[in-house]
Design a protein around this motif. Structure first.
Motif, PDB file in Angstrom:
ATOM      1  N   UNK A   9       0.878  -1.249   0.107  1.00 42.89           N
ATOM      2  CA  UNK A   9      -0.074   0.111  -0.110  1.00 42.89           C
ATOM      3  C   UNK A   9       0.860   1.342  -0.181  1.00 42.89           C
ATOM      4  N   UNK A  10       1.911   1.293   0.712  1.00 40.42           N
ATOM      5  CA  UNK A  10       2.942   2.346   0.962  1.00 40.42           C
ATOM      6  C   UNK A  10       3.369   2.552  -0.459  1.00 40.42           C
ATOM      7  N   UNK A  11       3.921   1.346  -1.095  1.00 42.12           N
ATOM      8  CA  UNK A  11       4.484   1.536  -2.471  1.00 42.12           C
ATOM      9  C   UNK A  11       3.498   2.382  -3.679  1.00 42.12           C
ATOM     10  N   UNK A  12       2.255   2.328  -3.493  1.00 41.41           N
ATOM     11  CA  UNK A  12       1.276   2.898  -4.169  1.00 41.41           C
ATOM     12  C   UNK A  12       0.980   4.363  -3.876  1.00 41.41           C
ATOM     13  N   UNK A  13       0.784   4.675  -2.481  1.00 42.05           N
ATOM     14  CA  UNK A  13       0.483   6.088  -1.931  1.00 42.05           C
ATOM     15  C   UNK A  13       1.732   6.677  -2.350  1.00 42.05           C
ATOM     16  N   UNK A  14       3.123   6.439  -2.220  1.00 36.74           N
ATOM     17  CA  UNK A  14       4.006   7.204  -2.554  1.00 36.74           C
ATOM     18  C   UNK A  14       4.796   7.082  -3.625  1.00 36.74           C
ATOM     19  N   UNK A  15       4.300   6.276  -4.640  1.00 29.28           N
ATOM     20  CA  UNK A  15       4.798   6.160  -6.025  1.00 29.28           C
ATOM     21  C   UNK A  15       6.504   5.639  -5.872  1.00 29.28           C
TER      22      UNK A  15
ATOM     23  N   UNK B 229      -5.966  11.219  10.471  1.00 29.21           N
ATOM     24  CA  UNK B 229      -7.020  11.302   9.436  1.00 29.21           C
ATOM     25  C   UNK B 229      -7.127  10.063   8.830  1.00 29.21           C
ATOM     26  N   UNK B 230      -8.242  10.107   7.856  1.00 30.31           N
ATOM     27  CA  UNK B 230      -8.439   8.841   7.108  1.00 30.31           C
ATOM     28  C   UNK B 230      -7.311   8.447   6.164  1.00 30.31           C
ATOM     29  N   UNK B 231      -6.710   9.413   5.483  1.00 35.62           N
ATOM     30  CA  UNK B 231      -5.692   8.960   4.560  1.00 35.62           C
ATOM     31  C   UNK B 231      -4.281   8.803   5.183  1.00 35.62           C
ATOM     32  N   UNK B 232      -3.434   8.167   4.617  1.00 32.82           N
ATOM     33  CA  UNK B 232      -1.965   7.966   5.177  1.00 32.82           C
ATOM     34  C   UNK B 232      -1.443   9.484   5.296  1.00 32.82           C
ATOM     35  N   UNK B 233      -0.722   9.558   6.521  1.00 36.40           N
ATOM     36  CA  UNK B 233       0.040  10.684   6.770  1.00 36.40           C
ATOM     37  C   UNK B 233       1.475  10.753   6.202  1.00 36.40           C
ATOM     38  N   UNK B 234       2.120  11.711   6.005  1.00 34.62           N
ATOM     39  CA  UNK B 234       3.524  11.884   5.659  1.00 34.62           C
ATOM     40  C   UNK B 234       4.131  12.787   6.606  1.00 34.62           C
TER      41      UNK B 234
END
Length: 225
Positions: free
Chosen positions: A13-19, A125-130
Motif C-alpha cells: 500500500x505504501x508503494x502505491x501511496x508514495x509512488x 485522518x482517514x488518509x495516510x499521513x506523511x
C-alpha cells in the motif's frame, strides 16, 4: 512532540501511496505501537550514478544519530527535531541540507493528563499521513555496517490540537512531498519553514479521540476508549 505512532498500511500500500520505485530490505510490517528506536519505513528520493532520480522505501531506526557521532548513540532524545531551528542545530543541519525524508503514519499518539492520570489520545485522518523527517547514515565504528536513522520534525501546535499538546508533527500535503524530498535542492531553514506552512492546513484537519492504555500491538490500540 510525537513519542509514538501507528502505521497500519502494509508495504504494498505504501508503494502505491508514495509512488515508490525501489523497495529496500527488512522493512517492518504494520504496527500500532511504534516507539523510538523501532525500525520504521521512510521515503527518500535519491540520485543514481547517471543522475537518474529514484523514490525509495527504506527501513530506518526511529531516532536519528548524526554521522559524526562515534561509539554509543547520544543519550538525549533524537526521535523528534524542532522545526524552528533545525537548519542551525548540530544534530540536524547536515540532514536539512541533503537528507530529508517522509515518515508514513496512520496517526500518532499524545498523552493528556486527566484527573491526574496520563491518558493516550490518537490523532489521525482517514488518509495516510506523511510526516516531514530527516535521516542520517551512522555506524559506531568504521568496521560496523552503516545504519539508516531518522527523526520526525515537529512544529508549534495548530489551535485545533492545542488542548492535546503544544507541539505536533509536521504532516506534509501530497503536493509538497516532491519539494521536500528533492535531492537536487540544498535544504535551508526557509525550506523547513515552508514545509511547516504547508503542513498547517493538514494538521488543522486532524481529528483526535481517547484510546485505552497502549499495551501490546494490534489494531485495537487505535479504537476509541
Amino acid at each position: 512532540m510525537c513519542g509514538g505512532y501507528a502505521l497500519a498500511e502494509p508495504t504494498d500500500v505504501l508503494e502505491d501511496v508514495f509512488n515508490i520505485d525501489l523497495v529496500g530490505e527488512n522493512l517492518p510490517g504494520p504496527s500500532w505501537n511504534i516507539r523510538p528506536t523501532n525500525q520504521v519505513p521512510v521515503v527518500v528520493d535519491t540520485l543514481g550514478a547517471a543522475g537518474d532520480q529514484h523514490r525509495r522505501l527504506e527501513s530506518a531506526r526511529w531516532s536519528l544519530i548524526p554521522s559524526w557521532v562515534k561509539g554509543e548513540p547520544p543519550k538525549f532524545s533524537t526521535f523528534n527535531a524542532r522545526s524552528e531551528d533545525a537548519a542551525s542545530k548540530a544534530s540536524w543541519k547536515d540532514a536539512v541540507k541533503s537528507k530529508r525524508c517522509l515518515v508514513p503514519a496512520s496517526g500518532y499518539f499524545e498523552w493528556v493528563v486527566e484527573d491526574g492520570v496520563k491518558v493516550p489520545h490518537y490523532i489521525h485522518t482517514e488518509e495516510t499521513l506523511a510526516f516531514a523527517g530527516l535521516y542520517s547514515w551512522w555506524r559506531a565504528v568504521e568496521t560496523d555496517p552503516w545504519m539508516l536513522t531518522a527523526t520526525i520534525l515537529t512544529m508549534p501546535t495548530v489551535p485545533e490540537l492545542a488542548a492535546i499538546h503544544d507541539r505536533n508533527p509536521v504532516p506534509l500535503p501530497k503536493q509538497f512531498w516532491s519539494t521536500w524530498l528533492d535531492p537536487h535542492a540544498v535544504g535551508t531553514q526557509d525550506l523547513v519553514d515552508a514545509a511547516v506552512a504547508a503542513a498547517v492546513p493538514v494538521a488543522a484537519f486532524l481529528t483526535q479521540y481517547r484510546v485505552n492504555p497502549l499495551r501490546g500491538n494490534g489494531p485495537e490500540l487505535i479504537s476509541r476508549a
